[in-house]
Structures are given as structure tokens and as C-alpha cells.
Design a protein around this motif. Structure first.
Motif, PDB file in Angstrom:
ATOM      1  N   ARG A  65       0.841  -1.181   0.041  1.00 53.29           N
ATOM      2  CA  ARG A  65      -0.196   0.015   0.277  1.00 53.29           C
ATOM      3  C   ARG A  65       0.826   1.106  -0.010  1.00 53.29           C
ATOM      4  O   ARG A  65       0.656   2.259  -0.706  1.00 53.29           O
ATOM      5  N   HIS A  66       1.819   1.375   0.713  1.00 49.78           N
ATOM      6  CA  HIS A  66       2.809   2.372   0.768  1.00 49.78           C
ATOM      7  C   HIS A  66       3.707   2.510  -0.590  1.00 49.78           C
ATOM      8  O   HIS A  66       3.604   3.698  -0.691  1.00 49.78           O
ATOM      9  N   ALA A  67       3.873   1.545  -0.906  1.00 49.59           N
ATOM     10  CA  ALA A  67       4.755   1.597  -2.362  1.00 49.59           C
ATOM     11  C   ALA A  67       3.717   2.052  -3.147  1.00 49.59           C
ATOM     12  O   ALA A  67       4.122   2.837  -4.424  1.00 49.59           O
ATOM     13  N   LEU A  68       2.387   1.649  -3.480  1.00 47.14           N
ATOM     14  CA  LEU A  68       1.457   2.093  -4.434  1.00 47.14           C
ATOM     15  C   LEU A  68       1.310   3.850  -4.202  1.00 47.14           C
ATOM     16  O   LEU A  68       1.132   4.568  -5.122  1.00 47.14           O
ATOM     17  N   ALA A  69       1.251   4.022  -3.036  1.00 48.56           N
ATOM     18  CA  ALA A  69       0.879   5.591  -2.669  1.00 48.56           C
ATOM     19  C   ALA A  69       1.956   6.367  -2.977  1.00 48.56           C
ATOM     20  O   ALA A  69       1.961   7.466  -3.494  1.00 48.56           O
ATOM     21  N   ALA A  70       3.310   5.831  -2.942  1.00 59.20           N
ATOM     22  CA  ALA A  70       4.541   6.377  -3.401  1.00 59.20           C
ATOM     23  C   ALA A  70       4.699   6.437  -5.077  1.00 59.20           C
ATOM     24  O   ALA A  70       5.813   7.160  -5.513  1.00 59.20           O
ATOM     25  N   GLY A  71       3.899   5.800  -5.726  1.00 62.37           N
ATOM     26  CA  GLY A  71       4.083   5.548  -7.328  1.00 62.37           C
ATOM     27  C   GLY A  71       4.898   4.461  -7.667  1.00 62.37           C
ATOM     28  O   GLY A  71       5.296   4.303  -8.798  1.00 62.37           O
ATOM     29  N   SER A  72       5.457   3.947  -6.657  1.00 61.57           N
ATOM     30  CA  SER A  72       6.225   2.614  -7.122  1.00 61.57           C
ATOM     31  C   SER A  72       5.516   1.396  -7.551  1.00 61.57           C
ATOM     32  O   SER A  72       5.387   0.327  -6.364  1.00 61.57           O
ATOM     33  N   ILE A  73       4.812   1.298  -8.706  1.00 63.86           N
ATOM     34  CA  ILE A  73       3.865   0.194  -9.164  1.00 63.86           C
ATOM     35  C   ILE A  73       4.655  -1.125  -8.967  1.00 63.86           C
ATOM     36  O   ILE A  73       3.944  -2.146  -8.507  1.00 63.86           O
ATOM     37  N   GLU A  74       5.644  -1.279  -9.437  1.00 64.49           N
ATOM     38  CA  GLU A  74       6.551  -2.675  -9.465  1.00 64.49           C
ATOM     39  C   GLU A  74       6.732  -3.260  -8.196  1.00 64.49           C
ATOM     40  O   GLU A  74       6.491  -3.987  -7.676  1.00 64.49           O
ATOM     41  N   GLU A  75       7.204  -2.139  -7.243  1.00 67.28           N
ATOM     42  CA  GLU A  75       7.424  -2.646  -5.912  1.00 67.28           C
ATOM     43  C   GLU A  75       6.148  -3.049  -5.307  1.00 67.28           C
ATOM     44  O   GLU A  75       6.022  -3.984  -4.499  1.00 67.28           O
ATOM     45  N   ALA A  76       4.962  -2.162  -5.319  1.00 63.36           N
ATOM     46  CA  ALA A  76       3.787  -2.585  -4.829  1.00 63.36           C
ATOM     47  C   ALA A  76       3.128  -3.708  -5.497  1.00 63.36           C
ATOM     48  O   ALA A  76       2.636  -4.624  -4.651  1.00 63.36           O
ATOM     49  N   SER A  77       3.394  -4.308  -6.601  1.00 65.53           N
ATOM     50  CA  SER A  77       2.886  -5.337  -7.412  1.00 65.53           C
ATOM     51  C   SER A  77       3.709  -6.540  -6.771  1.00 65.53           C
ATOM     52  O   SER A  77       2.908  -7.476  -6.416  1.00 65.53           O
ATOM     53  N   LEU A  78       4.834  -6.294  -6.424  1.00 71.12           N
ATOM     54  CA  LEU A  78       5.779  -7.407  -5.933  1.00 71.12           C
ATOM     55  C   LEU A  78       5.118  -7.768  -4.578  1.00 71.12           C
ATOM     56  O   LEU A  78       4.914  -8.945  -4.216  1.00 71.12           O
ATOM     57  N   ARG A  79       4.953  -6.649  -3.502  1.00 69.37           N
ATOM     58  CA  ARG A  79       4.351  -6.875  -2.290  1.00 69.37           C
ATOM     59  C   ARG A  79       3.054  -7.557  -2.118  1.00 69.37           C
ATOM     60  O   ARG A  79       2.689  -8.148  -1.323  1.00 69.37           O
ATOM     61  N   GLU A  96      -8.884  -4.449  -2.619  1.00 67.00           N
ATOM     62  CA  GLU A  96      -9.009  -2.761  -2.331  1.00 67.00           C
ATOM     63  C   GLU A  96      -7.899  -2.123  -2.350  1.00 67.00           C
ATOM     64  O   GLU A  96      -8.133  -1.221  -2.671  1.00 67.00           O
ATOM     65  N   GLY A  97      -6.861  -2.748  -1.693  1.00 62.91           N
ATOM     66  CA  GLY A  97      -5.420  -2.109  -1.984  1.00 62.91           C
ATOM     67  C   GLY A  97      -5.082  -1.520  -3.235  1.00 62.91           C
ATOM     68  O   GLY A  97      -4.270  -0.600  -3.438  1.00 62.91           O
ATOM     69  N   THR A  98      -5.424  -2.378  -4.436  1.00 59.92           N
ATOM     70  CA  THR A  98      -4.915  -2.073  -5.703  1.00 59.92           C
ATOM     71  C   THR A  98      -5.720  -1.235  -6.611  1.00 59.92           C
ATOM     72  O   THR A  98      -5.453  -0.936  -7.601  1.00 59.92           O
ATOM     73  N   GLN A  99      -6.966  -0.886  -6.018  1.00 58.79           N
ATOM     74  CA  GLN A  99      -7.698   0.077  -6.716  1.00 58.79           C
ATOM     75  C   GLN A  99      -7.253   1.360  -6.917  1.00 58.79           C
ATOM     76  O   GLN A  99      -6.591   1.840  -6.127  1.00 58.79           O
ATOM     77  N   GLY A 100      -7.268   1.934  -8.159  1.00 61.62           N
ATOM     78  CA  GLY A 100      -6.804   3.055  -8.594  1.00 61.62           C
ATOM     79  C   GLY A 100      -5.392   2.999  -9.155  1.00 61.62           C
ATOM     80  O   GLY A 100      -4.716   3.711  -9.723  1.00 61.62           O
ATOM     81  N   GLY A 101      -4.687   1.970  -8.895  1.00 65.08           N
ATOM     82  CA  GLY A 101      -3.387   1.465  -9.408  1.00 65.08           C
ATOM     83  C   GLY A 101      -3.641   1.038 -11.089  1.00 65.08           C
ATOM     84  O   GLY A 101      -4.701   0.298 -11.238  1.00 65.08           O
ATOM     85  N   THR A 102      -2.528   1.477 -11.790  1.00 65.64           N
ATOM     86  CA  THR A 102      -2.569   0.994 -13.202  1.00 65.64           C
ATOM     87  C   THR A 102      -1.193   0.262 -13.513  1.00 65.64           C
ATOM     88  O   THR A 102      -0.308   0.482 -12.939  1.00 65.64           O
ATOM     89  N   GLY A 103      -1.407  -0.690 -14.447  1.00 64.83           N
ATOM     90  CA  GLY A 103      -0.284  -1.271 -15.022  1.00 64.83           C
ATOM     91  C   GLY A 103      -0.238  -2.769 -15.032  1.00 64.83           C
ATOM     92  O   GLY A 103      -1.143  -3.410 -14.350  1.00 64.83           O
ATOM     93  N   PRO A 104       0.287  -3.357 -16.123  1.00 67.02           N
ATOM     94  CA  PRO A 104       0.075  -5.015 -16.154  1.00 67.02           C
ATOM     95  C   PRO A 104       0.470  -5.814 -14.817  1.00 67.02           C
ATOM     96  O   PRO A 104      -0.125  -6.680 -14.848  1.00 67.02           O
ATOM     97  N   SER A 105       1.599  -5.215 -14.209  1.00 65.85           N
ATOM     98  CA  SER A 105       1.780  -6.113 -12.993  1.00 65.85           C
ATOM     99  C   SER A 105       0.615  -6.039 -11.682  1.00 65.85           C
ATOM    100  O   SER A 105       0.336  -6.947 -11.521  1.00 65.85           O
ATOM    101  N   LEU A 106       0.183  -4.935 -11.829  1.00 66.98           N
ATOM    102  CA  LEU A 106      -0.920  -4.784 -10.833  1.00 66.98           C
ATOM    103  C   LEU A 106      -2.194  -5.825 -11.464  1.00 66.98           C
ATOM    104  O   LEU A 106      -3.036  -6.300 -10.491  1.00 66.98           O
ATOM    105  N   ASP A 107      -2.230  -5.677 -12.805  1.00 65.91           N
ATOM    106  CA  ASP A 107      -3.563  -6.321 -13.316  1.00 65.91           C
ATOM    107  C   ASP A 107      -3.437  -7.865 -12.949  1.00 65.91           C
ATOM    108  O   ASP A 107      -4.247  -8.576 -13.044  1.00 65.91           O
ATOM    109  N   MET A 108      -2.086  -8.346 -13.202  1.00 63.17           N
ATOM    110  CA  MET A 108      -1.950  -9.671 -13.041  1.00 63.17           C
ATOM    111  C   MET A 108      -2.232 -10.025 -11.310  1.00 63.17           C
ATOM    112  O   MET A 108      -2.679 -11.200 -11.242  1.00 63.17           O
ATOM    113  N   VAL A 109      -1.657  -9.329 -10.534  1.00 57.38           N
ATOM    114  CA  VAL A 109      -2.151  -9.439  -8.980  1.00 57.38           C
ATOM    115  C   VAL A 109      -3.580  -9.431  -8.915  1.00 57.38           C
ATOM    116  O   VAL A 109      -4.070 -10.272  -8.189  1.00 57.38           O
TER     117      VAL A 109
END
Length: 169
Positions: A65-79, A96-109
Motif C-alpha cells: 500500500r505504501h509503495a503504491l501511494a509513493a508511485g512505485s508500481i512494480e514494488e507495490a505489485s511485488l509486495r 481493495e489495496g490495488t484500486q486506483g493503481g494501473t499497470g500490467p503487473s497490478l492487473d496480474m495481481v
């Protein structure tokens, strides 16, 4: 597969892995009477690698959640992925935590999380979005095969000069 006929003496030549019976009997000796090496799933906890020290899933969820809020999509996806794999019951929190995030790695998660909560159609949509978000090469439709070469027995279609292969458009 086809059933092979066996004679009474043939049992000595059977591989231990093909015999049905208690695992202890099969694992004690192979066809030659030599001990078998334990398989991957046979390893006991004492011989397990030290890398089994896995992070806490709740901590991973917070870090994601913190990584996503900081804009680090790849780190957020991994976590998020780690949290989901370590504790599948966290799937609703990952969604719930991935809402609002975009990108293929978040889509996979998200696809994984949707599947875990029983929403297969949404999972397929998320994975499809991930699959079609990459490079042009991956998004290109599969190449169609060229038509078969002309046969000597079938005369070629006669075209006018303006419809021929070498016509300029």
C-alpha cells in the motif's frame, strides 16, 4: 495406455516408481535393491533450506500500500503478490489495496486475487488487460500462414494487367 501382459518373474524388473503400494516400501529400494534418493516432496523440515524464512503477509500488504501511494508500481505489485501468495485469505484486501493503481503487473495481481475470491470473469479480464498492455510485438495477432504454393496440375488464375501481382496501386 495399453496394458502389458506380465509373467511372474517380471516383477523383479519393475521400476519401484511404477509399483503401487505404501510410499515407505517404494522409497526403500529401487528395482536393483539400491536405496532411492528422496524426491522434492520427501525432504523433511530439518533439511529444508534456510530461505524458508518468509515475510509476514500483513507486513507485505502494508508495504504494498505504501509503495503504491509513493508511485512505485512494480514494488507495490511485488509486495501485493507476496501477500496474496503467503496468505490467500488476503485477496479482498489486495483487491481493495490495488484500486486506483494501473499497470500490467497490478492487473496480474488483481487477476490472481479475483480468482481467489471466486470471480473468474473478472480475473480473466484483468489478465487480458495485462496481456494486451505490453509491446506491439506481443499485441500483434499471430501471423497468418502464406497460401500454399501453386500446383502444377491446377492452372493459375488469369488476371488482367491492372489486377496482377505487379500492378501498382
Amino acid at each position: 495406455g495399453p496394458t502389458q501382459a506380465r509373467r511372474a518373474r517380471d516383477t523383479d524388473a519393475l521400476a519401484a516408481s511404477t509399483m503401487r503400494g505404501p510410499a515407505a516400501q517404494v522409497a526403500t529400494a529401487g528395482a536393483s535393491g539400491t536405496p532411492l534418493t528422496p524426491g522434492f516432496w520427501d525432504a523433511d523440515a530439518a533439511s529444508a533450506p534456510a530461505t524458508m524464512d518468509l515475510p509476514d503477509p500483513a507486513d507485505e500488504l502494508d508495504a504494498a500500500r505504501h509503495a503504491l501511494a509513493a508511485g512505485s508500481i512494480e514494488e507495490a505489485s511485488l509486495r501485493f503478490a507476496l501477500a496474496l501468495r503467503l496468505a490467500p485469505s488476503l485477496a479482498p484486501a489486495v483487491l481493495e489495496g490495488t484500486q486506483g493503481g494501473t499497470g500490467p503487473s497490478l492487473d496480474m495481481v488483481r487477476g490472481d486475487a479475483f480468482r481467489l475470491v471466486g470471480l473468474e470473469t473478472e480475473a480473466l479480464r484483468a489478465w487480458s488487460a495485462a496481456a494486451w498492455s505490453g509491446s506491439r510485438d506481443r499485441r500483434r495477432a499471430p501471423a497468418r500462414e502464406d497460401p500454399p504454393a501453386a500446383s502444377d496440375t491446377i492452372p493459375p488464375v488469369q488476371r488482367s494487367r491492372t489486377q496482377g501481382r505487379h500492378a501498382r496501386h
